[in-house]
Design a protein around this motif. Structure first.
Motif, PDB file in Angstrom:
ATOM      1  N   THR A  68     -23.847 -24.272 -42.706  1.00  0.00           N
ATOM      2  CA  THR A  68     -22.953 -24.202 -41.280  1.00  0.00           C
ATOM      3  C   THR A  68     -22.983 -25.904 -40.885  1.00  0.00           C
ATOM      4  O   THR A  68     -22.156 -26.439 -40.089  1.00  0.00           O
ATOM      5  CB  THR A  68     -23.536 -23.237 -40.472  1.00  0.00           C
ATOM      6  OG1 THR A  68     -23.644 -22.263 -40.907  1.00  0.00           O
ATOM      7  CG2 THR A  68     -22.990 -23.241 -39.234  1.00  0.00           C
ATOM      8  N   GLU A  69     -24.263 -26.381 -40.889  1.00  0.00           N
ATOM      9  CA  GLU A  69     -24.292 -27.915 -40.110  1.00  0.00           C
ATOM     10  C   GLU A  69     -23.433 -28.946 -40.719  1.00  0.00           C
ATOM     11  O   GLU A  69     -22.692 -29.663 -40.139  1.00  0.00           O
ATOM     12  CB  GLU A  69     -25.648 -28.266 -40.093  1.00  0.00           C
ATOM     13  CG  GLU A  69     -25.827 -29.667 -39.709  1.00  0.00           C
ATOM     14  CD  GLU A  69     -27.599 -30.056 -39.822  1.00  0.00           C
ATOM     15  OE1 GLU A  69     -28.248 -29.522 -40.456  1.00  0.00           O
ATOM     16  OE2 GLU A  69     -27.756 -31.322 -39.138  1.00  0.00           O
ATOM     17  N   ALA A  70     -23.393 -28.821 -41.956  1.00  0.00           N
ATOM     18  CA  ALA A  70     -22.604 -29.673 -42.899  1.00  0.00           C
ATOM     19  C   ALA A  70     -21.114 -29.404 -42.558  1.00  0.00           C
ATOM     20  O   ALA A  70     -20.408 -30.404 -42.223  1.00  0.00           O
ATOM     21  CB  ALA A  70     -22.724 -29.715 -44.370  1.00  0.00           C
ATOM     22  N   LYS A  71     -20.678 -28.279 -42.477  1.00  0.00           N
ATOM     23  CA  LYS A  71     -19.461 -27.756 -42.205  1.00  0.00           C
ATOM     24  C   LYS A  71     -18.949 -28.212 -40.818  1.00  0.00           C
ATOM     25  O   LYS A  71     -17.739 -28.902 -40.827  1.00  0.00           O
ATOM     26  CB  LYS A  71     -19.243 -26.125 -42.226  1.00  0.00           C
ATOM     27  CG  LYS A  71     -18.886 -25.639 -43.550  1.00  0.00           C
ATOM     28  CD  LYS A  71     -18.597 -24.046 -43.272  1.00  0.00           C
ATOM     29  CE  LYS A  71     -18.750 -23.362 -44.715  1.00  0.00           C
ATOM     30  NZ  LYS A  71     -17.533 -23.690 -45.530  1.00  0.00           N
ATOM     31  N   THR A  72     -19.425 -28.045 -39.785  1.00  0.00           N
ATOM     32  CA  THR A  72     -19.240 -28.297 -38.569  1.00  0.00           C
ATOM     33  C   THR A  72     -19.110 -29.951 -38.279  1.00  0.00           C
ATOM     34  O   THR A  72     -18.086 -30.460 -37.812  1.00  0.00           O
ATOM     35  CB  THR A  72     -20.093 -27.506 -37.450  1.00  0.00           C
ATOM     36  OG1 THR A  72     -19.379 -28.090 -36.132  1.00  0.00           O
ATOM     37  CG2 THR A  72     -21.542 -27.897 -37.400  1.00  0.00           C
ATOM     38  N   SER A  73     -20.000 -30.588 -38.950  1.00  0.00           N
ATOM     39  CA  SER A  73     -20.185 -32.206 -38.695  1.00  0.00           C
ATOM     40  C   SER A  73     -18.870 -32.872 -39.535  1.00  0.00           C
ATOM     41  O   SER A  73     -18.197 -33.532 -39.337  1.00  0.00           O
ATOM     42  CB  SER A  73     -21.359 -32.868 -39.619  1.00  0.00           C
ATOM     43  OG  SER A  73     -22.643 -32.274 -38.885  1.00  0.00           O
ATOM     44  N   LEU A  74     -18.710 -32.158 -40.868  1.00  0.00           N
ATOM     45  CA  LEU A  74     -17.531 -32.494 -41.256  1.00  0.00           C
ATOM     46  C   LEU A  74     -16.157 -32.351 -40.679  1.00  0.00           C
ATOM     47  O   LEU A  74     -15.287 -33.029 -40.782  1.00  0.00           O
ATOM     48  CB  LEU A  74     -17.494 -32.088 -42.910  1.00  0.00           C
ATOM     49  CG  LEU A  74     -18.452 -32.790 -43.811  1.00  0.00           C
ATOM     50  CD1 LEU A  74     -18.732 -31.969 -44.950  1.00  0.00           C
ATOM     51  CD2 LEU A  74     -18.236 -34.258 -44.043  1.00  0.00           C
ATOM     52  N   SER A  75     -16.289 -31.294 -39.981  1.00  0.00           N
ATOM     53  CA  SER A  75     -14.809 -30.971 -39.289  1.00  0.00           C
ATOM     54  C   SER A  75     -14.575 -31.673 -38.120  1.00  0.00           C
ATOM     55  O   SER A  75     -13.451 -32.073 -37.780  1.00  0.00           O
ATOM     56  CB  SER A  75     -14.927 -29.396 -38.583  1.00  0.00           C
ATOM     57  OG  SER A  75     -15.872 -29.376 -37.519  1.00  0.00           O
ATOM     58  N   ARG A  76     -15.648 -32.246 -37.635  1.00  0.00           N
ATOM     59  CA  ARG A  76     -15.633 -33.569 -36.722  1.00  0.00           C
ATOM     60  C   ARG A  76     -14.788 -34.685 -37.180  1.00  0.00           C
ATOM     61  O   ARG A  76     -13.859 -35.240 -36.719  1.00  0.00           O
ATOM     62  CB  ARG A  76     -16.822 -33.861 -36.211  1.00  0.00           C
ATOM     63  CG  ARG A  76     -17.043 -35.048 -35.277  1.00  0.00           C
ATOM     64  CD  ARG A  76     -16.448 -34.866 -33.686  1.00  0.00           C
ATOM     65  NE  ARG A  76     -15.137 -34.546 -33.664  1.00  0.00           N
ATOM     66  CZ  ARG A  76     -14.384 -35.424 -33.281  1.00  0.00           C
ATOM     67  NH1 ARG A  76     -14.624 -36.776 -33.036  1.00  0.00           N
ATOM     68  NH2 ARG A  76     -12.803 -35.182 -33.002  1.00  0.00           N
ATOM     69  N   ALA A  77     -15.333 -35.018 -38.600  1.00  0.00           N
ATOM     70  CA  ALA A  77     -14.830 -36.255 -39.219  1.00  0.00           C
ATOM     71  C   ALA A  77     -13.129 -35.794 -39.464  1.00  0.00           C
ATOM     72  O   ALA A  77     -12.398 -36.846 -39.399  1.00  0.00           O
ATOM     73  CB  ALA A  77     -15.381 -36.392 -40.407  1.00  0.00           C
ATOM     74  N   THR A  78     -12.967 -34.658 -39.953  1.00  0.00           N
ATOM     75  CA  THR A  78     -11.550 -34.551 -40.262  1.00  0.00           C
ATOM     76  C   THR A  78     -10.754 -34.246 -38.949  1.00  0.00           C
ATOM     77  O   THR A  78      -9.463 -34.975 -39.003  1.00  0.00           O
ATOM     78  CB  THR A  78     -11.549 -32.829 -40.709  1.00  0.00           C
ATOM     79  OG1 THR A  78     -12.433 -32.663 -41.617  1.00  0.00           O
ATOM     80  CG2 THR A  78     -10.251 -32.179 -41.207  1.00  0.00           C
ATOM     81  N   ALA A  79     -11.120 -34.001 -37.859  1.00  0.00           N
ATOM     82  CA  ALA A  79     -10.285 -34.050 -36.515  1.00  0.00           C
ATOM     83  C   ALA A  79     -10.043 -35.336 -36.064  1.00  0.00           C
ATOM     84  O   ALA A  79      -8.981 -35.944 -35.957  1.00  0.00           O
ATOM     85  CB  ALA A  79     -11.255 -33.245 -35.461  1.00  0.00           C
TER      86      ALA A  79
END
Lengths: 239, 239
Positions: A68-79
């Motif tokens: 979950t941590e990697a998902k939410t951190s990577l979603s920030r980069a995506t944004a």
């Protein structure tokens, strides 16, 4: 915001080497590339489609992320990459250019690039995001020096994005430290990626369909490759 | 911004029926669901992970989109869902709750939901984004009525997003009008999706591990299903 939200996690950040080795490569690229910069419409259309491709790679990393941590951190980069895409679309509108028409000529080549570089699993996809995103952002920031100056400054600013380098490096170092075999596979993958990435960068330097000679291109690619080598070093991999 | 950037394209928008049939469903849901709302930490954690899942489905649609226009329009919808995700993460931080710990309990069920509902191809993925995104956004907006009032209002506001409904409906109507066989396949797919989506919604109403009785849940689901039927109508499909 990313730092504020996630920067105090339990993962040790101090051991991560410098992951943003842009400045030298960009300084040289700006000197060498300015004369080769395509017209604004061409530059903006190509870069707008490229940001979609970088987005697609990062969103694949979100999907494959095992925590979950990697998902939410990577979603920030995506944004962040999506914000750059939208800013480029807005620049095209401001220039009274249809964004879709401006992007269209680059679709086939960049879709093909994405397919070749997306990676077979989570670690390979992370390496792709880190290496191709870093290289091409440096390259287009360099090219921006040849745009009309106000536009060039706006584009350089919108390209000054982190693209999740901190989380990409942290995730990869954890995986690489756990497996020498993975390290070896990713080192090979990184070498293949830089080849494909350079081809995409070079093809965007054609002027009226003619590529400039080696002597024009070599100095800037030397610097971009040095930055690539520093990114590989940051992962503990041999370039 | 989406309207400003893309609203004047050549695609005829006037023929698209109302695609945002939220208000009735939400009004009923707010009355009926308020007492069943989980604690803020639970609500926010679940919704934060759900927005990641909605993002994953939309980014899959971007990847599969066959035209540059659809790609860039869908990427706008993706950015919107990511903004909601980040706002929810910020709410968890404000409440001094670790976002990753709050999301973690919902990961297995929602990842499984995503795998079951992602669709086999571009049209199925579009239908998923449209139907599951619409249903679950209505549902969680209804549940927000039971949160402390200031938080509930902020959450309702951040859920008031379009999620690309206009482009989803336009892309699907084009495809459906061209193929009766596809229309039939997507109608079946829509029925399956609403079943899976209702299961996810219901499971989030458990209080202390106990699901409330049918008589509590039925009225609100009746309204949510009516909204679902209107979405199917907007596609020209039988619910």
């Amino acid at each position: 915001m990313w730092r504020r939200l996630f920067g105090r996690g339990s993962r040790p950040r101090a051991s991560v080497p410098r992951v943003h080795p842009r400045s030298e490569a960009i300084a040289v690229a700006r000197d060498e590339l300015a004369e080769l910069t395509p017209k604004p419409k061409v530059y903006l259309g190509q870069l707008a489609y490229l940001t979609l491709v970088l987005f697609e790679n990062l969103s694949r990393a979100v999907l494959l992320a095992p925590t979950t941590e990697a998902k939410t951190s990577l979603s920030r980069a995506t944004a962040e990459v999506l914000e750059a895409h939208e800013a480029l679309i807005a620049e095209l509108h401001t220039a009274r250019v249809d964004p879709v028409a401006a992007m269209e000529p680059f679709r086939a080549e960049l879709d093909d690039f994405r397919r070749r570089t997306q990676g077979a699993d989570y670690p390979e996809t992370l390496v792709s995001c880190y290496l191709t995103g870093g290289f091409l952002t440096d390259f287009f920031t360099g090219l921006a020096a040849g745009l009309p100056s106000a536009l060039g400054e706006r584009v350089s600013a919108l390209l000054d994005i982190d693209q999740g380098q901190e989380v990409l490096v942290a995730e990869l170092r954890t995986a690489i430290n756990a497996s020498a075999r993975l390290a070896s596979r990713l080192a090979m993958w990184g070498r293949r990626l830089v080849g494909d990435t350079m081809l995409v960068a070079r093809s965007s330097l054609s002027i009226g369909g003619v590529l400039p000679g080696e002597e024009r291109i070599e100095p800037v690619f030397t610097e971009l490759i040095s930055a690539h080598t520093r990114r590989m070093d940051a992962l503990g991999l041999t370039a």
